[in-house]
Design an enzyme around this catalytic site. Structure first.
Site, PDB file in Angstrom:
ATOM      1  N   GLY A 150       3.701  16.923 -10.547  1.00 25.37           N
ATOM      2  CA  GLY A 150       4.516  16.189  -9.290  1.00 25.37           C
ATOM      3  C   GLY A 150       3.543  15.103  -9.602  1.00 25.37           C
ATOM      4  O   GLY A 150       2.868  14.755 -10.471  1.00 25.37           O
ATOM      5  N   CYS A 151       3.771  13.845  -9.016  1.00 29.06           N
ATOM      6  CA  CYS A 151       3.356  12.503  -8.948  1.00 29.06           C
ATOM      7  C   CYS A 151       1.954  12.346  -8.630  1.00 29.06           C
ATOM      8  O   CYS A 151       1.615  11.744  -9.350  1.00 29.06           O
ATOM      9  CB  CYS A 151       4.316  11.273  -7.912  1.00 29.06           C
ATOM     10  N   TYR A 152       2.195  13.271  -7.950  1.00 24.05           N
ATOM     11  CA  TYR A 152      -0.132  13.146  -7.507  1.00 24.05           C
ATOM     12  C   TYR A 152      -0.516  13.386  -8.791  1.00 24.05           C
ATOM     13  O   TYR A 152      -0.925  12.995  -9.908  1.00 24.05           O
ATOM     14  CB  TYR A 152       0.038  13.452  -6.433  1.00 24.05           C
ATOM     15  N   GLU A 312       0.318   4.322 -11.273  1.00 19.17           N
ATOM     16  CA  GLU A 312       2.079   5.098 -11.791  1.00 19.17           C
ATOM     17  C   GLU A 312       2.766   4.815 -10.804  1.00 19.17           C
ATOM     18  O   GLU A 312       2.176   4.288  -9.611  1.00 19.17           O
ATOM     19  CB  GLU A 312       1.481   6.652 -12.251  1.00 19.17           C
TER      20      GLU A 312
END
Lengths: 346, 346, 346, 346
Positions: A150-152, A312
């Site tokens: 996932g992004c987080y 990011e």
């Protein structure tokens, strides 16, 4: 290296179109097939004018056979879709990189609790490799099924790992105050992500508990001896792309002085993790459109805590870029192939 | 109540023009004088077209006599200016509300260290009343000199105070992850606050230490027995107005269940502190242009920490609105006079 | 003046909540009833936290009797709803101000063509007064039914009227290049107004023809002798509130020099139309949250054209504020009652 | 083709850093030298963290000899600087592409009037080739000195040219209502481009006359027989990158029906001009970061006017991208080398 034939399941969301943006410039990729239930038959560039002249495919109906010519398929669908396709694809010898959450959590019961559905192929969860190259590079190389993080979780793990791996902080003291741009919520009609509801404003969400919490804890726990206690607080930023995680932990030894070199050493060979000079405050735009995660380490005055700043692009290192990085590893390409462009600044 | 004659020193910044916006609708105020070194002689509405038809004053040169007809003067200047004007104004019997930092910190040596200048009138620091009405209302009533709190300190203190006053959290565990809109940096030509340098981006700043840290610690320490250990991390939000403070503390008793009512009780009589229902995630736009600070209290899963969310408009409750609230108290008006407008939504 | 009892049909959209924001500060208004089909029974402040402590009503079901105690009802619904309610309300002696388009166009066939529905009460169209006070003030005074103008039509008409009324430009040469903030599209879940689809971007829409075209042409034609030929091009601005209309026309006499005074004379007595000094370039934020339309008149070099710049807040002078202005006129109040607040700057 | 050694004068502005972003991915370019008076000696990636790991040069002092090893130099300086450097560079056999305005206007007296300075080398103005490849490709091929077009002039000319070249519109009827993102104002400390002064707002500027007017008129006049009468109205958009020009002209023959194919034919072989399908409304984000100018042609209802919509990224096709396109032509590379990346969407 010969050409890699690539398919995409669910090419109409932001991670799908970001995959397209990256892959059209990838020298070893032949885009073979893009599926979408809702847009089947429609030219891709009609939905995404930014791809006019670059992508000439039409969306296909998602079927078991449409990807038969592919070497690898990216699944850029909502949670719960990839697990329906995975067995058939893997049986056909097609490698699968899932950008959703279906294969990220090893504890299937825990997954089912947070995602509110029954897992369709728990037998594949164990086999799946978690696609964080900075930790699982070797396993990714031979993987048939990669669970793209996932992004987080990508930003939070990259920021905490050196501290935990080196037993520098109390695992029971972690806080991840994380902020994400609105593209992280996906491409959809929803009042909550409407411009007039989100612009010129800011808020936290999911403070009682967010689905990325178990994923992050699983990753951090794997390198810690004592139990991880983590508060993870996501916030919605009024910007399109970008995650900023502000990470807090209590130092076991407040006199520890060389955290900077710990991070520099940990990521010395990592092309996509940039440990910035001491005193830096990375901004999200410095990685807009690029696959880099930039880190900065701080020791605030008058306290025994350490603060790590991690930025990011949620759609690149937090999704499509990392997926392509994984593909490069799986197909023995230079890991940065197709991922060398500079961030779009300003 | 008869008319209050009001002057403003330094009316060309954002807190100055926000004072004007509020005061032109205040039923008991007569705007008497607005000074500006750089704009003297120029009509106020020429600099601020939003005030065309509402303010007909010209900027005056700042001099010792120009405010002689005023009952109260707001100083909306950079740090270090009010302390030059204060003695003469107070000697003339004019009450002073300083929106900058000159009189906020009781420890003059500490102030001089953080602000990098010598204090011009340390004898007035002790006399000055810290203008946070939710704590110092009675002292404000009779004050000649009010030190209006900083924007971050207002939100952070209002969020932490009930927890500390009631000995519910470990004073050594505090973290304030705070985010501010760009107007907080003031109205000036600077590359760092240029649109193309800040829009669609996000970053932390001043992580090693920020000037609002000693102000916040002074306020929190005053209600705590054990030493405060606070990490304060400011961030720059790509929005115009608004502060969101995400506050973390470790509960002394993890089984504590009724934090919500502690907050509701603490602020039951406070018109400008809104304790939201359980489960709320206040957004900054809900207070855009209004003098309200909204709070929400959360207990994240699987941890012994408490999270408090606090939002305010940095130019209103964080500056000009709170200053007018203080004026109302000083002149025995209803505290909300001129401050009743709803937030601008959307 | 005694209290005006006010009802709102459809209080969940942006014009509805903006009416609430304005009316809670209006000294002569008692908010009596707010209806919403989707939110009935829910407290208004739950949907709109910005109104916590200011509005204590719950949404009612929209029915024929719920407004029986009202003196005036604002209809803040999508097009086509007010015409269903109008006959019963008017029969009951309740005055109606419709913020949608149902009663704006006198030619019912033309209306039906552009709005794609059959008009439910064409007999009321003739009776309705077009609520542009700067043109129809006297008729508004006695009106039972007011058709509040559209957001674009308000700015475009106010900008062109002095030129046409004074026969200064060729009616066959008009261009209105208009730009609107995203709140103009209403409060709804739609991909086209999602943050990630609109922020940091700009585009035109409806260039072949937009529903506000016939409304604008009707208004302009009413003061012109020759046929109006107008190109009206709406654009979507990445901002929340604000309309900027850039208006072009060919001067009949290129040597005309005193356009500025023509405008100043025309609007000398208009509180809500601000003719700015020569050389001005009004920005939309100068009217954010206020009921003012600001105009500037320019003669570009080397051409015989005139350019008029007009800005307004689409939700205030372009909708809710103008509606309250109309109410003030209808109930013989000072026209600016409740509408005197300064724009929110910055 | 062997390597092209490239220098940049003034690499600290937005066009400079955008040149760097493009050139680091250009397969035939070796970045040799970047000068900056203010930043000399400083690593480029320190000023621009987005280039960390990609550019390892330090800024040089701008001197006559520092570029001696270059084949071509881009001048990305404010107006008036390139003309000081040009003679020495050209004498040394180094080709020069000026991204500022010094060599764009053939009439030196006109240039001096609009730019307010005396031209330092008028003898080179005649020799300079205007770098709009869609018009001057053959001359660019052999040019020693290229005057790269302005951002607005590129979009406005590409949109009007097919209409004028084919005698379809009245040259005396032209209007260019143009909107630019804030990066167009350059990278500098200025109150007028501060975030809190421009975000969530919109305005026109330079309506009486803007420096790009003579450049546009020169280009349009060169393909028209009758005199060009043009109103050019620039506006400031609250976004970072992007220009949208809305172009108006009166059709000589209102019954003309096939404007779409006129445009498609004109640009059939142009890689960087995209004539979109009928009915399109291009948005600026569809070209964010790419070198494409997208056009759409409309015939609004009830009028004899034509509307052309043109979008480009002001820093790419409007500046650095077009400059690289010109370099490719000058060095006989495929025109799109290094310019094939897709726009960053969303």
């Amino acid at each position: 290296m010969s050409e890699i034939r690539v398919g995409i399941i669910g090419g109409t969301g932001y991670t799908g179109v970001e995959l397209l943006r990256i892959l059209v410039s990838h020298p070893n990729v032949k885009l073979t097939c893009i599926s979408s239930r809702s847009e089947q038959g429609r030219p891709v560039h009609e939905l995404f004018p930014s791809l006019r002249g670059l992508v000439n495919l039409n969306f296909s109906a998602p079927s078991s056979t449409v990807f038969s010519e592919c070497d690898v398929v990216f699944s850029a669908t909502p949670n719960g879709v990839a697990m329906e396709h995975a067995p058939a694809l893997l049986d056909a010898g097609i490698r699968l990189i899932d950008l959703a959450a279906d294969f990220r959590i090893k504890d299937t019961a825990l997954w089912e609790k947070w995602y509110g559905m029954t897992h369709a192929c728990p037998q594949l969860v164990e086999e799946a490799v978690y696609g964080l190259p900075e930790v699982y590079r070797e396993q990714i190389r031979g993987a048939q099924l990669v669970a793209n993080p996932g992004c987080y979780p990508t930003a939070v793990q990259l920021g905490f790992l050196p501290l935990l791996e080196n037993r520098l902080v109390d695992p029971g003291s972690l806080i991840a105050d994380a902020k994400s741009g609105i593209s992280g919520a996906g491409r959809k009609a929803a009042l909550g992500t409407a411009y007039a509801e989100t612009a010129d404003s800011f808020k936290a969400y999911g403070v009682p508990g967010h689905r990325h919490l178990p994923e992050i804890k699983q990753g951090l726990q794997s390198v810690a001896t004592d139990p991880i206690d983590l508060v993870f607080t996501p916030h919605l930023l009024p910007l399109i792309r970008g995650i900023h995680a502000t990470l807090y932990a209590t130092l076991l030894d407040p006199s520890a002085t060389d955290l900077q070199s710990v991070f520099e050493h940990r990521y010395a060979d990592e092309r996509f993790v940039d440990v910035m000079p001491e005193g830096s405050h990375p901004d999200t735009r410095s990685v807009r459109g690029s696959n880099t995660c930039r880190l900065a380490i701080h020791r605030p005055v008058e306290t025994n805590r350490v603060v790590v700043l991690a930025v990011e692009d949620n759609l690149v290192k937090g999704a499509a870029g990392q997926a392509v990085q994984n593909m490069n590893i799986m197909f023995s390409l230079d890991e940065h192939t197709g991922l060398t462009g500079a961030a779009l600044f300003p």
